[in-house]
Design a protein around this motif. Sequence first.
Motif, PDB file in Angstrom:
ATOM      1  N   SER A 156       0.842  -1.195   0.000  1.00  9.63           N
ATOM      2  CA  SER A 156       0.000   0.000   0.000  1.00  9.63           C
ATOM      3  C   SER A 156       0.874   1.240   0.000  1.00  9.63           C
ATOM      4  O   SER A 156       2.043   1.200   0.403  1.00  9.63           O
ATOM      5  CB  SER A 156      -0.942   0.006   1.207  1.00  9.63           C
ATOM      6  N   ARG A 204      -2.658  -2.461  -3.303  1.00 14.88           N
ATOM      7  CA  ARG A 204      -2.629  -3.426  -4.404  1.00 14.88           C
ATOM      8  C   ARG A 204      -3.102  -4.763  -3.850  1.00 14.88           C
ATOM      9  O   ARG A 204      -2.372  -5.471  -3.166  1.00 14.88           O
ATOM     10  CB  ARG A 204      -1.230  -3.557  -4.992  1.00 14.88           C
ATOM     11  N   ASP A 217      -1.968  -8.893  -7.836  1.00 13.61           N
ATOM     12  CA  ASP A 217      -1.454  -8.708  -9.198  1.00 13.61           C
ATOM     13  C   ASP A 217      -0.997 -10.031  -9.803  1.00 13.61           C
ATOM     14  O   ASP A 217      -0.166 -10.059 -10.708  1.00 13.61           O
ATOM     15  CB  ASP A 217      -0.325  -7.677  -9.231  1.00 13.61           C
ATOM     16  N   GLU A 276       0.637  -0.124 -13.512  1.00 13.37           N
ATOM     17  CA  GLU A 276       1.997  -0.568 -13.207  1.00 13.37           C
ATOM     18  C   GLU A 276       2.531  -1.520 -14.276  1.00 13.37           C
ATOM     19  O   GLU A 276       3.516  -2.221 -14.049  1.00 13.37           O
ATOM     20  CB  GLU A 276       2.035  -1.233 -11.835  1.00 13.37           C
ATOM     21  N   ALA A 321      -3.953  -5.522 -12.436  1.00 13.63           N
ATOM     22  CA  ALA A 321      -3.961  -5.798 -11.003  1.00 13.63           C
ATOM     23  C   ALA A 321      -5.250  -5.262 -10.410  1.00 13.63           C
ATOM     24  O   ALA A 321      -5.911  -4.393 -10.990  1.00 13.63           O
ATOM     25  CB  ALA A 321      -2.754  -5.169 -10.314  1.00 13.63           C
ATOM     26  N   TYR A 357      -6.934  -3.240  -7.311  1.00 13.32           N
ATOM     27  CA  TYR A 357      -6.551  -2.230  -6.326  1.00 13.32           C
ATOM     28  C   TYR A 357      -7.768  -1.810  -5.508  1.00 13.32           C
ATOM     29  O   TYR A 357      -8.914  -1.986  -5.931  1.00 13.32           O
ATOM     30  CB  TYR A 357      -5.986  -0.983  -7.014  1.00 13.32           C
TER      31      TYR A 357
END
Length: 423
Positions: free
Chosen positions: A26, A38, A41, A409, A413, A415
Motif C-alpha cells: 500500500s 494493491r 497482481d 503498473e 492488477a 486495487y
Amino acid sequence: MRGKRLALFGLLPLLIAAAPAPKPASWIDPTTGHRIVRVDDRPGNYGLYFNYNPFTPDGKRMIYLTPEGIRVADTANWTTRLVLKEKIDRLLFVGNRAAVAYYSTSPIGNEAASTIWSVDLDTGKRRRIADLPGGRIASINADDTLLAGHRELAPPPAAIAAQGNRDPKTGSPTYAANGPDGKPLPFAVAKEQWMARRLAAGVPMEIFTIDIRTGERKTVTQSSDWLNHVLFSPSDPTLLMYCHEGPWQKVDRIWTIRTDGSQKTKVHQRTFQGEIAGHEYWAPDGRTIWYDLIQPMGVRWLASFDVRSGKRLWYRLGAGQGSYHFSSSPDNRLFSGDGNDEGKYISLFRPRADTNPRAPDTLDRDRLIAAGDLETQRLADLSKQDYTLEPNQHFTPDGQWLVYRANVEGKPAIYAVEVAKAP
C-alpha cells in the motif's frame, strides 16, 4: 518419538492454514493523497464487471478470480485467500442473502454450453444448479431464488462469433479489424464496427430465468434484438432491467420487464439526433436506474429514472467528469467514476441540486426532469491506464473504499483506494 513426528505432520496443514496472510502493498497516491492498496497482481487476475456484486452480504469479503480458482479478499485488511481451487469459465457474483458465490464451468467457454454452480464461501461446499445449452448467467434476484441470463437461439455468422471473446490473460474482450488501407484499426473503432455488424445480423435471442432450487429454466422474452446486460433489481425479486446492445445511436437501449414477461418498459426516449444512452445500472435502492446520457454538442448527463414514481433526475457532467462506468455508494448519496482518456482518475462525485430559483415553482415541476451537477474529488491517479482494460470500480458495502482493476503498473492488477483522504 516417531509418534510425535507423525502428530506434528498431521497438524502441519492446519498450521499453514492458520498462518496470517501476507499484507498487501500500500502507498499514498502522490497526486490525490488517498491510500492505495494493491490487492492482487497475480497473472490472470479478474475482477467483476461494475454492476455485478462481488461482496458478501456482511460486506467483509470480496470475491475475484485467478487461474487457480476463486479467491476472497478481506475488506478489513485486503489480505486474500483461495476458497475454491477449480478451473472456472466465469465468476458471476455473490448472492444477496447468503455468502454464496456463483460461477460457471465450460470446456469451451465464450457462452458455449456450461454448468452453473454455487459455492458456500464459509464451508467450501459446492452445488450444481443447472446445465445451460449456451448463453450467460448475468444476475441473481433480491431473495436469491432466481438467476437470469440471455442466450442466442441460433449461432451468429462465424466472422462475428470470432470477435468479442475474452482475452484469457486480461479478461478484456478482443476486437481487431483493418481499415481500407490495410492497417489495423484502433480498438474502439474495431469494436464499434463489430458491434454494428452483430446488431445487423438480427440473431434470435432470449432472456431466461433459472430457479436456483430446482434448476428449472423459463423464458422471459424472445427477440431478434441483441439482448444483453440482464440485471435484477436489488430490491424487487421479479423486476429485470436489460438492454438492446449495439452502437448506442442505433438502438433504444434500456428496458425493464417482469420475470413473467409482462410490463415491458422503455426507460429512456431520445430527443435529439445523435443522442445516446448506456452503461445503465441499478442504484442500491433497487428502484432507481442510472445511466450515462450523451446529447449533441458535448452535453453529457448522469441520468436517472425511478421505476416506481417515474421521476427523473439528471446531473450535468462537466469537463473531466466523463467515465466509462459510474456507480452509486451504498447509501445512494455519492457516485464514483472510473474516468476515460479525457480524465484518467478514479473519482468521487458529490451531487448538487440545481440552484435556479425558478425550479421550485415551475409549472408541472413533478412531471419534469430535475437537474443538478456534480462536485469532483480525485481518489486515484490513472494517468498510465490503458483503457482497453476497464477499471469497473465498486464501492465496498461500508462505502469506505473503491475497488477497481488497472494496468497502471504495466500489468493488470486489482486495487482498492480509500475514500477518506490519508491523514
